[in-house]
Every structure is written in C-alpha cells, then in structure tokens.
Design a protein around this motif. Structure first.
Motif, PDB file in Angstrom:
ATOM      1  N   ASP A  29      23.710  43.484  27.934  1.00 20.81           N
ATOM      2  CA  ASP A  29      24.168  42.333  28.713  1.00 20.81           C
ATOM      3  C   ASP A  29      23.261  41.150  28.379  1.00 20.81           C
ATOM      4  O   ASP A  29      22.030  41.280  28.345  1.00 20.81           O
ATOM      5  CB  ASP A  29      24.139  42.645  30.208  1.00 20.81           C
ATOM      6  N   ASN A  84      33.171  45.582  38.186  1.00 20.32           N
ATOM      7  CA  ASN A  84      33.674  44.518  39.054  1.00 20.32           C
ATOM      8  C   ASN A  84      35.163  44.348  38.775  1.00 20.32           C
ATOM      9  O   ASN A  84      35.590  44.396  37.611  1.00 20.32           O
ATOM     10  CB  ASN A  84      32.920  43.217  38.785  1.00 20.32           C
ATOM     11  N   GLY A  90      33.851  39.898  41.754  1.00 15.67           N
ATOM     12  CA  GLY A  90      32.733  39.505  40.889  1.00 15.67           C
ATOM     13  C   GLY A  90      33.011  39.614  39.407  1.00 15.67           C
ATOM     14  O   GLY A  90      32.103  39.460  38.590  1.00 15.67           O
ATOM     15  N   ILE A  92      33.966  38.360  35.956  1.00 15.56           N
ATOM     16  CA  ILE A  92      33.996  37.058  35.279  1.00 15.56           C
ATOM     17  C   ILE A  92      34.760  37.174  33.963  1.00 15.56           C
ATOM     18  O   ILE A  92      35.496  36.272  33.583  1.00 15.56           O
ATOM     19  CB  ILE A  92      32.548  36.566  35.022  1.00 15.56           C
ATOM     20  N   HIS A  97      35.014  46.358  31.761  1.00 19.66           N
ATOM     21  CA  HIS A  97      33.684  46.763  31.276  1.00 19.66           C
ATOM     22  C   HIS A  97      32.928  47.490  32.370  1.00 19.66           C
ATOM     23  O   HIS A  97      33.042  47.167  33.551  1.00 19.66           O
ATOM     24  CB  HIS A  97      32.889  45.561  30.769  1.00 19.66           C
ATOM     25  N   HIS A  99      29.277  48.392  33.727  1.00 18.75           N
ATOM     26  CA  HIS A  99      27.857  48.033  33.683  1.00 18.75           C
ATOM     27  C   HIS A  99      27.037  49.321  33.845  1.00 18.75           C
ATOM     28  O   HIS A  99      27.314  50.126  34.736  1.00 18.75           O
ATOM     29  CB  HIS A  99      27.485  47.122  34.859  1.00 18.75           C
TER      30      HIS A  99
END
Ligand code: AMP
Ligand code: ZN
Length: 104
Positions: A29, A84, A90, A92, A97, A99
């Motif tokens: 990230d 998210n 959250g 974006i 994906h 995390h």
C-alpha cells in the motif's frame, strides 16, 4: 479497463510487488496504515464485494488463501484482513482489494 488497480495488475503503473500468480497481484500500500500493509487484488476487475457473483466463489476463497500464503512467506505472527465496501464503507478504489495489515 480505465481502473488504477487494473493498470497496476497490467504493470502499466509501477507498484512494489510482494507476490504474484496467475490470478492475483499483491503489492505494498502506497500509504501504509501499519508497519506491514499490502493489498491483494484479483487480476479480474470486480468493482467491490457488492459485485461478486456466484461464479467468483472459488476466486474469493483463493483470495483468502493468498493472504494466508503471504502471511506465511512474510512470517507474520498475526495480521488483520479488511475489505472496504462502497464509499460509505471507506472504499476509494473501485477494484476489489483485500488489505493485509500487521504490526511487526
Ligand atoms: P480503499 O480505501 O479500501 O479503497 O483502499 C485503497 C488503498 O489503496 C488505500 O489504502 C491507498 O493508500 C492505496 N493506494 C492508492 N493508490 C495506490 C497505488 N498507486 N499503489 C499502492 N496503493 C495505493
Ligand atoms: Zn480494475
């Protein structure tokens, strides 16, 4: 596909790749929220968890197994997984994906 993570998957935009196979790319990230923070993306463009279809069920299982593989490779003692979903969740980047976060 004009999508940031599709471009990263196609290597049109550079990323710090941690792991790659036929179906997934794992990269660091750019704005880490933990000492270890990578994103696992399916190379297939799926907008979000809300867009996952029954035909993607095997891919979703493999997504989790990829997280497990990376955690083993990186010798993580414990980690958090987060996805998210939607702006209010959250999200974006509109390419699914996972995390993977760990404090080393
Ligand atoms: P989300 O809020 O779940 O959509 O997460 C998007 C994540 O992508 C954020 O943690 C960003 O720091 C990360 N990100 C955005 N652009 C890049 C990039 N070019 N390379 C790596 N990570 C990125
Ligand atoms: Zn995409």
């Amino acid at each position: 596909m004009d999508c940031l993570f599709c471009k990263i998957a196609r290597k049109e935009i550079p990323s710090d790749i941690v792991h790659e196979d036929e179906k997934f790319l794992v990269f660091k990230d750019i704005n880490p929220k933990a000492l270890f923070h990578v994103l696992i993306i399916p190379k297939k463009h799926i907008e979000s968890i809300d867009h996952v279809e029954l035909q993607d069920k095997e891919l979703m299982g493999e997504l989790i197994l990829t997280a497990q593989k990376v955690a083993k490779e990186k010798n993580l003692q414990g980690y958090k997984l987060a996805i998210n979903v939607g702006r209010k969740g959250g999200q974006i980047i509109d390419h699914l994906h996972l995390h993977v976060l760990a404090d080393l």
